[in-house]
Design a protein around this motif. Structure first.
Motif, PDB file in Angstrom:
ATOM      1  N   GLU B 229       0.825  -1.216   0.000  1.00 33.49           N
ATOM      2  CA  GLU B 229       0.000   0.000   0.000  1.00 33.49           C
ATOM      3  C   GLU B 229       0.857   1.263   0.000  1.00 33.49           C
ATOM      4  OE1 GLU B 229      -3.086   0.065  -0.837  1.00 33.49           O
ATOM      5  OE2 GLU B 229      -2.966  -2.112  -0.914  1.00 33.49           O
ATOM      6  N   GLU B 230       1.987   1.188   0.680  1.00 36.25           N
ATOM      7  CA  GLU B 230       2.911   2.338   0.663  1.00 36.25           C
ATOM      8  C   GLU B 230       3.409   2.599  -0.754  1.00 36.25           C
ATOM      9  OE1 GLU B 230       6.266   2.395   3.357  1.00 36.25           O
ATOM     10  OE2 GLU B 230       4.977   1.637   4.986  1.00 36.25           O
ATOM     11  N   MET B 231       3.756   1.521  -1.442  1.00 39.12           N
ATOM     12  CA  MET B 231       4.268   1.643  -2.812  1.00 39.12           C
ATOM     13  C   MET B 231       3.184   2.198  -3.743  1.00 39.12           C
ATOM     14  SD  MET B 231       7.430   0.723  -2.844  1.00 39.12           S
ATOM     15  CE  MET B 231       7.506   1.526  -1.264  1.00 39.12           C
ATOM     16  N   ARG B 232       1.956   1.741  -3.544  1.00 43.79           N
ATOM     17  CA  ARG B 232       0.844   2.212  -4.374  1.00 43.79           C
ATOM     18  C   ARG B 232       0.657   3.731  -4.185  1.00 43.79           C
ATOM     19  NH1 ARG B 232      -3.186  -1.203  -5.803  1.00 43.79           N
ATOM     20  NH2 ARG B 232      -2.975  -2.414  -3.882  1.00 43.79           N
ATOM     21  N   MET B 233       0.645   4.137  -2.919  1.00 39.74           N
ATOM     22  CA  MET B 233       0.445   5.565  -2.625  1.00 39.74           C
ATOM     23  C   MET B 233       1.604   6.406  -3.152  1.00 39.74           C
ATOM     24  SD  MET B 233      -1.503   5.915   1.017  1.00 39.74           S
ATOM     25  CE  MET B 233      -0.354   5.000   2.015  1.00 39.74           C
ATOM     26  N   GLU B 234       2.807   5.888  -2.951  1.00 39.92           N
ATOM     27  CA  GLU B 234       3.997   6.622  -3.394  1.00 39.92           C
ATOM     28  C   GLU B 234       4.018   6.751  -4.924  1.00 39.92           C
ATOM     29  OE1 GLU B 234       6.098   8.431  -2.061  1.00 39.92           O
ATOM     30  OE2 GLU B 234       7.832   8.522  -3.412  1.00 39.92           O
ATOM     31  N   ALA B 235       3.629   5.689  -5.606  1.00 41.36           N
ATOM     32  CA  ALA B 235       3.600   5.729  -7.080  1.00 41.36           C
ATOM     33  C   ALA B 235       2.608   6.784  -7.551  1.00 41.36           C
ATOM     34  CB  ALA B 235       3.225   4.358  -7.634  1.00 41.36           C
ATOM     35  N   ASN B 236       1.445   6.804  -6.943  1.00 42.86           N
ATOM     36  CA  ASN B 236       0.428   7.794  -7.331  1.00 42.86           C
ATOM     37  C   ASN B 236       0.875   9.216  -6.980  1.00 42.86           C
ATOM     38  OD1 ASN B 236      -1.999   6.455  -8.573  1.00 42.86           O
ATOM     39  ND2 ASN B 236      -1.773   5.186  -6.743  1.00 42.86           N
ATOM     40  N   ARG B 237       1.564   9.347  -5.851  1.00 41.56           N
ATOM     41  CA  ARG B 237       2.056  10.678  -5.458  1.00 41.56           C
ATOM     42  C   ARG B 237       3.078  11.186  -6.481  1.00 41.56           C
ATOM     43  NH1 ARG B 237       6.091  13.106  -3.623  1.00 41.56           N
ATOM     44  NH2 ARG B 237       7.383  11.227  -3.419  1.00 41.56           N
ATOM     45  N   ARG B 238       4.012  10.292  -6.837  1.00 44.29           N
ATOM     46  CA  ARG B 238       5.041  10.698  -7.804  1.00 44.29           C
ATOM     47  C   ARG B 238       4.406  11.055  -9.152  1.00 44.29           C
ATOM     48  NH1 ARG B 238      10.224   6.585  -7.467  1.00 44.29           N
ATOM     49  NH2 ARG B 238      10.250   6.304  -5.206  1.00 44.29           N
ATOM     50  N   ALA B 239       3.452  10.244  -9.580  1.00 39.75           N
ATOM     51  CA  ALA B 239       2.795  10.497 -10.872  1.00 39.75           C
ATOM     52  C   ALA B 239       2.081  11.847 -10.831  1.00 39.75           C
ATOM     53  CB  ALA B 239       1.816   9.380 -11.193  1.00 39.75           C
ATOM     54  N   ASN B 240       1.404  12.141  -9.723  1.00 41.30           N
ATOM     55  CA  ASN B 240       0.712  13.440  -9.584  1.00 41.30           C
ATOM     56  C   ASN B 240       1.709  14.585  -9.634  1.00 41.30           C
ATOM     57  OD1 ASN B 240      -1.897  12.518  -9.448  1.00 41.30           O
ATOM     58  ND2 ASN B 240      -1.863  12.254  -7.218  1.00 41.30           N
ATOM     59  N   ASP B 241       2.825  14.424  -8.918  1.00 37.68           N
ATOM     60  CA  ASP B 241       3.831  15.491  -8.867  1.00 37.68           C
ATOM     61  C   ASP B 241       4.387  15.818 -10.249  1.00 37.68           C
ATOM     62  OD1 ASP B 241       3.426  15.626  -6.205  1.00 37.68           O
ATOM     63  OD2 ASP B 241       5.349  14.724  -5.592  1.00 37.68           O
ATOM     64  N   MET B 242       4.577  14.785 -11.066  1.00 39.51           N
ATOM     65  CA  MET B 242       5.174  15.030 -12.390  1.00 39.51           C
ATOM     66  C   MET B 242       4.121  15.174 -13.489  1.00 39.51           C
ATOM     67  SD  MET B 242       6.715  11.277 -13.501  1.00 39.51           S
ATOM     68  CE  MET B 242       7.611  10.860 -12.034  1.00 39.51           C
ATOM     69  N   GLY B 243       2.851  15.140 -13.098  1.00 43.51           N
ATOM     70  CA  GLY B 243       1.773  15.204 -14.099  1.00 43.51           C
ATOM     71  C   GLY B 243       1.825  13.986 -15.008  1.00 43.51           C
ATOM     72  N   GLY B 244       2.184  12.856 -14.410  1.00 43.20           N
ATOM     73  CA  GLY B 244       2.382  11.643 -15.210  1.00 43.20           C
ATOM     74  C   GLY B 244       1.332  10.573 -14.964  1.00 43.20           C
ATOM     75  N   PHE B 245       1.757   9.324 -15.132  1.00 37.83           N
ATOM     76  CA  PHE B 245       0.808   8.208 -15.157  1.00 37.83           C
ATOM     77  C   PHE B 245       1.357   6.999 -14.397  1.00 37.83           C
ATOM     78  CE2 PHE B 245       0.849  10.811 -18.921  1.00 37.83           C
ATOM     79  CZ  PHE B 245      -0.479  11.198 -19.063  1.00 37.83           C
ATOM     80  N   VAL B 246       0.403   6.186 -13.899  1.00 34.90           N
ATOM     81  CA  VAL B 246       0.776   4.938 -13.213  1.00 34.90           C
ATOM     82  C   VAL B 246       0.290   3.753 -14.048  1.00 34.90           C
ATOM     83  CG1 VAL B 246       0.394   3.521 -11.133  1.00 34.90           C
ATOM     84  CG2 VAL B 246       0.713   5.992 -10.923  1.00 34.90           C
ATOM     85  N   TYR B 247       1.112   2.723 -14.133  1.00 33.31           N
ATOM     86  CA  TYR B 247       0.735   1.495 -14.842  1.00 33.31           C
ATOM     87  C   TYR B 247       0.923   0.318 -13.905  1.00 33.31           C
ATOM     88  CZ  TYR B 247       0.506  -1.880 -18.730  1.00 33.31           C
ATOM     89  OH  TYR B 247       0.151  -2.908 -19.586  1.00 33.31           O
ATOM     90  N   GLY B 248      -0.137  -0.507 -13.783  1.00 30.77           N
ATOM     91  CA  GLY B 248      -0.028  -1.697 -12.929  1.00 30.77           C
ATOM     92  C   GLY B 248      -0.961  -1.659 -11.743  1.00 30.77           C
ATOM     93  N   ASP B 249      -1.517  -0.481 -11.468  1.00 30.62           N
ATOM     94  CA  ASP B 249      -2.432  -0.363 -10.337  1.00 30.62           C
ATOM     95  C   ASP B 249      -3.801  -0.948 -10.696  1.00 30.62           C
ATOM     96  OD1 ASP B 249      -3.437   0.243  -7.913  1.00 30.62           O
ATOM     97  OD2 ASP B 249      -3.462   2.413  -8.163  1.00 30.62           O
ATOM     98  N   GLU B 250      -4.216  -0.727 -11.937  1.00 32.52           N
ATOM     99  CA  GLU B 250      -5.541  -1.192 -12.373  1.00 32.52           C
ATOM    100  C   GLU B 250      -5.427  -2.398 -13.315  1.00 32.52           C
ATOM    101  OE1 GLU B 250      -8.448   0.277 -11.483  1.00 32.52           O
ATOM    102  OE2 GLU B 250      -7.465   1.829 -10.279  1.00 32.52           O
ATOM    103  N   GLU B 251      -4.336  -2.459 -14.055  1.00 34.40           N
ATOM    104  CA  GLU B 251      -4.212  -3.465 -15.119  1.00 34.40           C
ATOM    105  C   GLU B 251      -4.337  -4.887 -14.565  1.00 34.40           C
ATOM    106  OE1 GLU B 251      -2.506  -0.644 -15.011  1.00 34.40           O
ATOM    107  OE2 GLU B 251      -3.318   0.205 -16.878  1.00 34.40           O
ATOM    108  N   ASN B 252      -5.030  -5.720 -15.322  1.00 40.17           N
ATOM    109  CA  ASN B 252      -5.269  -7.129 -14.954  1.00 40.17           C
ATOM    110  C   ASN B 252      -5.872  -7.251 -13.553  1.00 40.17           C
ATOM    111  OD1 ASN B 252      -5.284  -9.796 -15.850  1.00 40.17           O
ATOM    112  ND2 ASN B 252      -3.412 -10.303 -14.733  1.00 40.17           N
ATOM    113  N   GLY B 253      -6.639  -6.249 -13.152  1.00 40.24           N
ATOM    114  CA  GLY B 253      -7.293  -6.293 -11.846  1.00 40.24           C
ATOM    115  C   GLY B 253      -6.389  -5.864 -10.706  1.00 40.24           C
ATOM    116  N   GLY B 254      -5.229  -5.331 -11.034  1.00 34.05           N
ATOM    117  CA  GLY B 254      -4.295  -4.867  -9.999  1.00 34.05           C
ATOM    118  C   GLY B 254      -3.074  -5.768  -9.907  1.00 34.05           C
ATOM    119  N   THR B 255      -1.915  -5.131  -9.735  1.00 32.78           N
ATOM    120  CA  THR B 255      -0.677  -5.906  -9.625  1.00 32.78           C
ATOM    121  C   THR B 255       0.156  -5.359  -8.463  1.00 32.78           C
ATOM    122  OG1 THR B 255       0.859  -4.562 -10.949  1.00 32.78           O
ATOM    123  CG2 THR B 255      -0.682  -5.963 -12.177  1.00 32.78           C
TER     124      THR B 255
END
Lengths: 230, 338
Positions: B229-255
């Motif tokens: 969960e820490e990694m998930r939150m951190e990934a989303n935080r970083r993506a928000n900061d850079m105006g970017g995107f996350v891959y793997g959170d939703e794909e194939n039902g979550g990874t």
């Protein structure tokens, strides 16, 4: 039984419905179940006939597998409860069926007189038991697999191996049971039972000769009924 | 049989059926421990593909750590009868441009057209370690496991190499080596195809509380493992900061793998496909990066309902037919000499 045709009812509509629904669903479950292994991809090759292409799709065969599993579960429960309520246990194995099967097979092969039989032959009762055990094993292990695959559950690694292996063993058992069931018709004597599963009726003479114990039961039943009336 | 007896029998039978179908207590708890779940971030804004090295350091570290497990088949290797081929990577053990049985992670470096300019993107690829891993759930022998950390691992000793896991994986991650494994001792001509290999999240290191080899070898901190969960939150935080995107959170039902990128994944995927086309690269082991990949098992929730209804419906139908036939009492007309 109609006196004009010399036929008598052996399999009422309910039995025929259960038999054919179970037969179709079991055959389809075997076909689609084998489709869950990389069997068709390998053996049908890259260019299978158009009507067999679906066999190479894990997804299509899995959904069909679940569909026919639902039908088989319905049929099995229907069959069990229907006969429990009606107290009909003619096909349940009895003590001495193994020995009885041996003597009957010996008589058929050596063309000797057969020992008298009830509604079902001893080997039919044993075959039924093998089907019942296989189906029970497949349904129980299959339920765990479904719970994990489509109900969003998860199993421990040990449970996963046990259930998958159990399901595979059940598959082998039911294939053997099916082959044995078909092999029974290699014996000419057994073929006289076939119409029973299509029209429900068999020759009365055949019943008198081969299933004399069942015939006597029916006779007594009729006598009791007549007494009641008079 | 009178009505009271009938009802007594029918209700007993229905109750038994209901107990059989609704009892959930037999189901063993999952091996997964929610508190121990490990996830990872692969930050594409940090990864430079170790362009100054012969081999990206994460790839080299993975190879070094796992080389004792690499398959060594006996030659000649049989074809998959009746087909006239088999999968053999043993002469290409040094290959690092794709996933193979000898290379469980690789860096796919592609040029992406984005916002009117060309941008080089380096994408470390390996198993995503899905929440609902289709490879694990659909393995016909049940020999793909989940560790308590959520790592998806293939049991190399019992794998038959049928490669169903690769077909079931949306990214075709596991790769096959023929001529090794259990199938060789059974019916090698007719069944089995070798052993499937892929990243196992360095599960042995995780169990010792250590970090996977790819993370510790990365000089740019592009790979980070930690509580899911820490990694998930951190990934989303970083993506928000850079105006970017996350891959793997939703794909194939979550990874358990979260890519972070300034560039949309559609663009990265387009670049991968284009590169494959230009180089006529059709061999397995170079996964796509299509967003919103669906888990094939999620389309089947209706079957759960069907299977729960089936026994209840069977019991109800049996009750009705038994009642009707008993009432009617179909006594066979037997021509019996009395």
């Amino acid at each position: 039984m109609s006196k004009t045709t010399g036929k008598m009812i052996r399999q009422p509509k309910v039995n025929r419905f259960v038999h054919w629904t179970a037969a179709v669903s079991i055959i389809m479950l075997i076909i689609t179940g084998l489709g869950q292994m990389p069997l068709y991809g390998r053996y049908l090759g890259p260019n299978p006939p158009v009507f067999l292409e679906w066999l190479q799709s894990y997804e299509i065969t899995l959904w069909l597998h679940y569909t026919f599993a639902s039908i088989l579960i319905f049929t099995a429960i229907f069959h069990l409860i229907h006969h429990l309520i009606r107290k009909e246990f003619a096909i349940v194995p009895r003590k001495g069926d193994l020995k009885g099967s041996y003597h009957l097979m010996k008589a058929m092969i050596l063309k000797k007189p057969e020992p008298p039989s009830h509604k079902y032959l001893p080997e039919q009762r044993l075959a039924y038991a093998l089907f019942a055990v296989s189906i029970l094993l497949l349904v129980v292990t299959g339920a765990f697999k479904v719970y994990q695959n489509v109900a969003g559950g998860s199993l421990s690694n040990t449970m996963m191996v046990v259930m998958t292996t159990g399901h595979n063993i059940g598959t082998v058992l039911i294939i053997f049971a099916f082959i044995g069931h078909m092999a029974a018709f290699l014996f000419k004597d057994n073929r006289k039972m076939l119409p029973g599963m299509f029209t429900g009726k068999v020759d009365q003479e055949y019943v008198k000769h081969r299933h004399s114990l069942w015939y006597d039961e029916l006779k007594q039943k009729k006598q009791r009924k007549n007494k009641k009336i008079s | 049989m009178d009505r009271r007896n009938f009802l007594k029998r029918a209700s007993a039978a229905t109750a038994a059926a209901a107990v059989m179908t609704t009892s959930n207590k037999w189901v063993s708890a999952s091996a997964i421990d929610e508190d121990k779940q490990i996830g990872s971030i692969i930050d594409l804004s940090k990864c430079d593909g170790c362009e100054y090295q012969d081999t990206p350091l994460c790839v080299a570290a993975c190879k070094t750590k796992n080389e004792h497990r690499f398959p060594q088949p006996e030659k000649p290797i049989q074809d998959y009868w009746p087909r006239d081929h088999h999968e053999d990577w043993s002469d290409e053990q040094e290959r690092i441009d794709r996933l193979t049985p000898y290379n469980w992670t690789f860096v796919d470096s592609v040029e992406v057209d984005y916002n009117g300019e060309k941008k080089k993107v380096h994408v470390p690829r390996r198993c995503m370690h899905c929440d609902d891993a289709t490879c694990q759930k659909l393995c016909p022998f049940g020999v793909i496991y989940k560790s308590e950390h959520g790592a998806v691992t293939i049991d190399e000793d019992f794998c038959m190499g049928g490669a169903k896991c690769r077909s079931a994986c949306p990214w075709d991650i596991p790769q096959r080596q023929a001529g090794v494994g259990l199938y060789k001792n059974l019916a090698p001509t007719f069944a089995g195809g070798g052993v499937m290999f892929k990243c196992d999240m360095c599960v042995d290191l995780l169990e010792k509380g250590e970090k996977p080899a790819c993370e510790t070898s990365c000089p740019r901190d592009a790979i980070t493992f930690g509580p899911l969960e820490e990694m998930r939150m951190e990934a989303n935080r970083r993506a928000n900061d850079m105006g970017g995107f996350v891959y793997g959170d939703e794909e194939n039902g979550g990874t358990h793998t979260f890519y972070v990128s300034e560039v949309p994944y559609e663009k990265i995927d387009e670049a991968i496909q284009r590169d494959k086309q230009v180089n006529e690269d059709q061999r397995p082991g170079r996964p796509h990066m299509k967003p919103e990949v669906e888990n094939l098992l999620y389309t089947a929730h209706g079957f759960t309902l069907a299977m729960m209804i089936a026994p209840v419906a069977g019991a109800a139908a049996a009750g009705i037919t038994a009642y009707k036939t008993l009432k009617k009492e179909e006594v066979e007309e037997v021509d019996i000499d009395e």
